[in-house]
Design a protein around this motif. Structure first.
Motif, PDB file in Angstrom:
ATOM      1  N   ASP A 100       0.820  -1.216   0.000  1.00  0.00           N
ATOM      2  CA  ASP A 100       0.000   0.000   0.000  1.00  0.00           C
ATOM      3  C   ASP A 100       0.852   1.263   0.000  1.00  0.00           C
ATOM      4  OD1 ASP A 100      -2.246  -1.631   0.090  1.00  0.00           O
ATOM      5  OD2 ASP A 100      -2.289  -1.619   2.282  1.00  0.00           O
ATOM      6  N   ASP A 101       1.847   1.304  -0.874  1.00  0.00           N
ATOM      7  CA  ASP A 101       2.741   2.450  -1.039  1.00  0.00           C
ATOM      8  C   ASP A 101       3.558   2.774   0.207  1.00  0.00           C
ATOM      9  OD1 ASP A 101       2.094   2.837  -3.687  1.00  0.00           O
ATOM     10  OD2 ASP A 101       0.415   4.143  -3.222  1.00  0.00           O
ATOM     11  N   ALA A 102       3.685   1.835   1.121  1.00  0.00           N
ATOM     12  CA  ALA A 102       4.553   2.002   2.289  1.00  0.00           C
ATOM     13  C   ALA A 102       5.664   0.953   2.190  1.00  0.00           C
ATOM     14  CB  ALA A 102       3.778   1.829   3.580  1.00  0.00           C
ATOM     15  N   LEU A 103       6.860   1.327   2.630  1.00  0.00           N
ATOM     16  CA  LEU A 103       8.000   0.422   2.589  1.00  0.00           C
ATOM     17  C   LEU A 103       8.327  -0.027   4.012  1.00  0.00           C
ATOM     18  CD1 LEU A 103      10.262  -0.938   0.976  1.00  0.00           C
ATOM     19  CD2 LEU A 103      11.647   1.106   1.401  1.00  0.00           C
ATOM     20  N   TYR A 104       8.335  -1.347   4.212  1.00  0.00           N
ATOM     21  CA  TYR A 104       8.629  -1.939   5.509  1.00  0.00           C
ATOM     22  C   TYR A 104       9.965  -2.671   5.423  1.00  0.00           C
ATOM     23  CZ  TYR A 104       3.730  -1.001   6.410  1.00  0.00           C
ATOM     24  OH  TYR A 104       2.518  -0.377   6.568  1.00  0.00           O
ATOM     25  N   TYR A 105      10.619  -2.804   6.578  1.00  0.00           N
ATOM     26  CA  TYR A 105      11.945  -3.425   6.631  1.00  0.00           C
ATOM     27  C   TYR A 105      12.038  -4.335   7.848  1.00  0.00           C
ATOM     28  CZ  TYR A 105      16.995  -3.865   7.121  1.00  0.00           C
ATOM     29  OH  TYR A 105      18.251  -4.357   7.245  1.00  0.00           O
ATOM     30  N   ASP A 106      12.750  -5.446   7.665  1.00  0.00           N
ATOM     31  CA  ASP A 106      13.009  -6.353   8.775  1.00  0.00           C
ATOM     32  C   ASP A 106      14.323  -7.065   8.503  1.00  0.00           C
ATOM     33  OD1 ASP A 106      12.528  -7.534  11.199  1.00  0.00           O
ATOM     34  OD2 ASP A 106      11.157  -9.050  10.432  1.00  0.00           O
ATOM     35  N   GLU A 107      14.958  -7.548   9.557  1.00  0.00           N
ATOM     36  CA  GLU A 107      16.169  -8.334   9.378  1.00  0.00           C
ATOM     37  C   GLU A 107      16.227  -9.443  10.421  1.00  0.00           C
ATOM     38  OE1 GLU A 107      19.029  -5.158   9.425  1.00  0.00           O
ATOM     39  OE2 GLU A 107      19.445  -5.404  11.545  1.00  0.00           O
ATOM     40  N   HIS A 108      16.830 -10.558  10.004  1.00  0.00           N
ATOM     41  CA  HIS A 108      16.945 -11.739  10.862  1.00  0.00           C
ATOM     42  C   HIS A 108      18.380 -12.234  10.844  1.00  0.00           C
ATOM     43  CE1 HIS A 108      12.621 -12.178  11.379  1.00  0.00           C
ATOM     44  NE2 HIS A 108      12.512 -11.873  10.103  1.00  0.00           N
ATOM     45  N   LYS A 109      18.878 -12.573  12.015  1.00  0.00           N
ATOM     46  CA  LYS A 109      20.236 -13.110  12.117  1.00  0.00           C
ATOM     47  C   LYS A 109      20.292 -14.541  11.592  1.00  0.00           C
ATOM     48  CE  LYS A 109      24.064 -13.913  15.249  1.00  0.00           C
ATOM     49  NZ  LYS A 109      25.121 -13.193  14.603  1.00  0.00           N
ATOM     50  N   ASP A 110      19.258 -15.308  11.819  1.00  0.00           N
ATOM     51  CA  ASP A 110      19.249 -16.696  11.344  1.00  0.00           C
ATOM     52  C   ASP A 110      18.796 -16.738   9.881  1.00  0.00           C
ATOM     53  OD1 ASP A 110      16.734 -15.886  12.134  1.00  0.00           O
ATOM     54  OD2 ASP A 110      16.088 -17.883  12.735  1.00  0.00           O
ATOM     55  N   PHE A 111      19.630 -16.176   9.010  1.00  0.00           N
ATOM     56  CA  PHE A 111      19.296 -16.053   7.594  1.00  0.00           C
ATOM     57  C   PHE A 111      19.189 -17.385   6.884  1.00  0.00           C
ATOM     58  CE2 PHE A 111      23.867 -15.599   8.060  1.00  0.00           C
ATOM     59  CZ  PHE A 111      24.355 -16.526   7.150  1.00  0.00           C
ATOM     60  N   LEU A 130       9.370   3.984   5.028  1.00  0.00           N
ATOM     61  CA  LEU A 130       8.749   5.089   4.296  1.00  0.00           C
ATOM     62  C   LEU A 130       7.242   4.927   4.295  1.00  0.00           C
ATOM     63  CD1 LEU A 130      10.864   5.468   1.039  1.00  0.00           C
ATOM     64  CD2 LEU A 130      10.792   7.021   2.959  1.00  0.00           C
ATOM     65  N   ALA A 131       6.545   6.013   4.567  1.00  0.00           N
ATOM     66  CA  ALA A 131       5.088   5.973   4.503  1.00  0.00           C
ATOM     67  C   ALA A 131       4.613   6.187   3.068  1.00  0.00           C
ATOM     68  CB  ALA A 131       4.488   7.031   5.422  1.00  0.00           C
ATOM     69  N   ASP A 132       5.398   6.893   2.275  1.00  0.00           N
ATOM     70  CA  ASP A 132       5.022   7.170   0.887  1.00  0.00           C
ATOM     71  C   ASP A 132       6.141   6.706  -0.035  1.00  0.00           C
ATOM     72  OD1 ASP A 132       3.877   8.088  -1.432  1.00  0.00           O
ATOM     73  OD2 ASP A 132       4.498  10.166  -1.135  1.00  0.00           O
ATOM     74  N   ALA A 133       6.063   5.455  -0.441  1.00  0.00           N
ATOM     75  CA  ALA A 133       7.052   4.883  -1.358  1.00  0.00           C
ATOM     76  C   ALA A 133       6.397   4.591  -2.699  1.00  0.00           C
ATOM     77  CB  ALA A 133       7.635   3.616  -0.760  1.00  0.00           C
ATOM     78  N   GLN A 134       5.531   5.469  -3.106  1.00  0.00           N
ATOM     79  CA  GLN A 134       4.766   5.277  -4.339  1.00  0.00           C
ATOM     80  C   GLN A 134       5.711   5.203  -5.537  1.00  0.00           C
ATOM     81  OE1 GLN A 134       1.913   8.359  -5.015  1.00  0.00           O
ATOM     82  NE2 GLN A 134       0.695   7.083  -6.352  1.00  0.00           N
ATOM     83  N   GLY A 135       5.508   4.203  -6.371  1.00  0.00           N
ATOM     84  CA  GLY A 135       6.317   4.037  -7.573  1.00  0.00           C
ATOM     85  C   GLY A 135       7.615   3.280  -7.360  1.00  0.00           C
ATOM     86  N   LEU A 136       7.839   2.717  -6.184  1.00  0.00           N
ATOM     87  CA  LEU A 136       9.057   1.966  -5.897  1.00  0.00           C
ATOM     88  C   LEU A 136       8.858   0.516  -6.327  1.00  0.00           C
ATOM     89  CD1 LEU A 136      11.872   1.921  -4.517  1.00  0.00           C
ATOM     90  CD2 LEU A 136      10.697   1.420  -2.391  1.00  0.00           C
ATOM     91  N   HIS A 137       9.826  -0.013  -7.089  1.00  0.00           N
ATOM     92  CA  HIS A 137       9.763  -1.400  -7.554  1.00  0.00           C
ATOM     93  C   HIS A 137      11.150  -2.024  -7.490  1.00  0.00           C
ATOM     94  CE1 HIS A 137       5.690  -0.870  -9.037  1.00  0.00           C
ATOM     95  NE2 HIS A 137       6.090   0.268  -9.578  1.00  0.00           N
ATOM     96  N   PHE A 138      11.197  -3.320  -7.136  1.00  0.00           N
ATOM     97  CA  PHE A 138      12.445  -4.064  -7.061  1.00  0.00           C
ATOM     98  C   PHE A 138      12.461  -5.125  -8.144  1.00  0.00           C
ATOM     99  CE2 PHE A 138      11.409  -3.149  -2.528  1.00  0.00           C
ATOM    100  CZ  PHE A 138      12.454  -2.290  -2.270  1.00  0.00           C
TER     101      PHE A 138
END
Length: 167
Positions: A100-111, A130-138
């Motif tokens: 929903d145009d928001a960017l979330y992040y997480d990380e784990h040590k047990d990759f 980011l609350a407004d990451a509109q148009g972001l694509h990976f």
């Protein structure tokens, strides 16, 4: 001085005061817009620097002979030696999730845990970057992370040396 001269002087003073007020008001409006733009540019630059640093520090897997990166339109997962949240962890699985145009992040040590590599993502358990990451694509293609954001495309390459490939 006559009353007429005093009234003309007051009228002139009122006009000059209104002009000065108008100029100062416009200056404050432009300064406020400029500050907002600077904050946005700093935020954008920080995100691009973070992504670039994490991709460059991608963990080289000698078994698969490459950096472990998985990406699609709204999820980017990579094993990196440059964690954001827990720098003391060393190598982590970094996950970026667009919802929903928001960017979330997480990380784990047990990759190495397959649940983290393929598991479902819950934004409530992640940090919002980011609350407004509109148009972001990976995307991940040809060894590079392709990032599209704000009508610009970026190629982020991991630092894989020949020495790592020989190991």
């Amino acid at each position: 001085m006559t009353l007429m001269e005093v009234m003309v002087a007051m009228a002139l003073l009122a006009m000059v005061t209104m002009m000065v007020y108008s100029i100062l008001d416009r200056a404050l409006v432009f300064a406020h817009k400029g500050e907002g733009r600077i904050v946005q540019l700093e935020r954008d630059s920080a995100l691009l620097n973070l992504l670039s640093r994490q991709v460059r520090s991608g963990w080289y897997d000698s078994r698969s002979k490459g950096v472990v990166i998985v990406a699609d339109d709204n999820v980017l997962r990579l094993i990196t030696k440059a964690p954001l949240l827990y720098p003391e962890n060393g190598t982590v699985l970094a996950t970026y999730y667009l919802l929903d145009d928001a960017l979330y992040y997480d990380e784990h040590k047990d990759f190495f845990n397959p649940e983290h590599l393929d598991g479902a993502l819950d934004p409530e358990e992640m940090t919002q970057l980011l609350a407004d990451a509109q148009g972001l694509h990976f995307d991940y293609e040809g060894g590079a992370v392709l990032l599209t954001w704000q009508e610009q495309e970026y190629e982020l390459w991991p630092w894989c040396t020949e020495e790592e490939e020989d190991e």
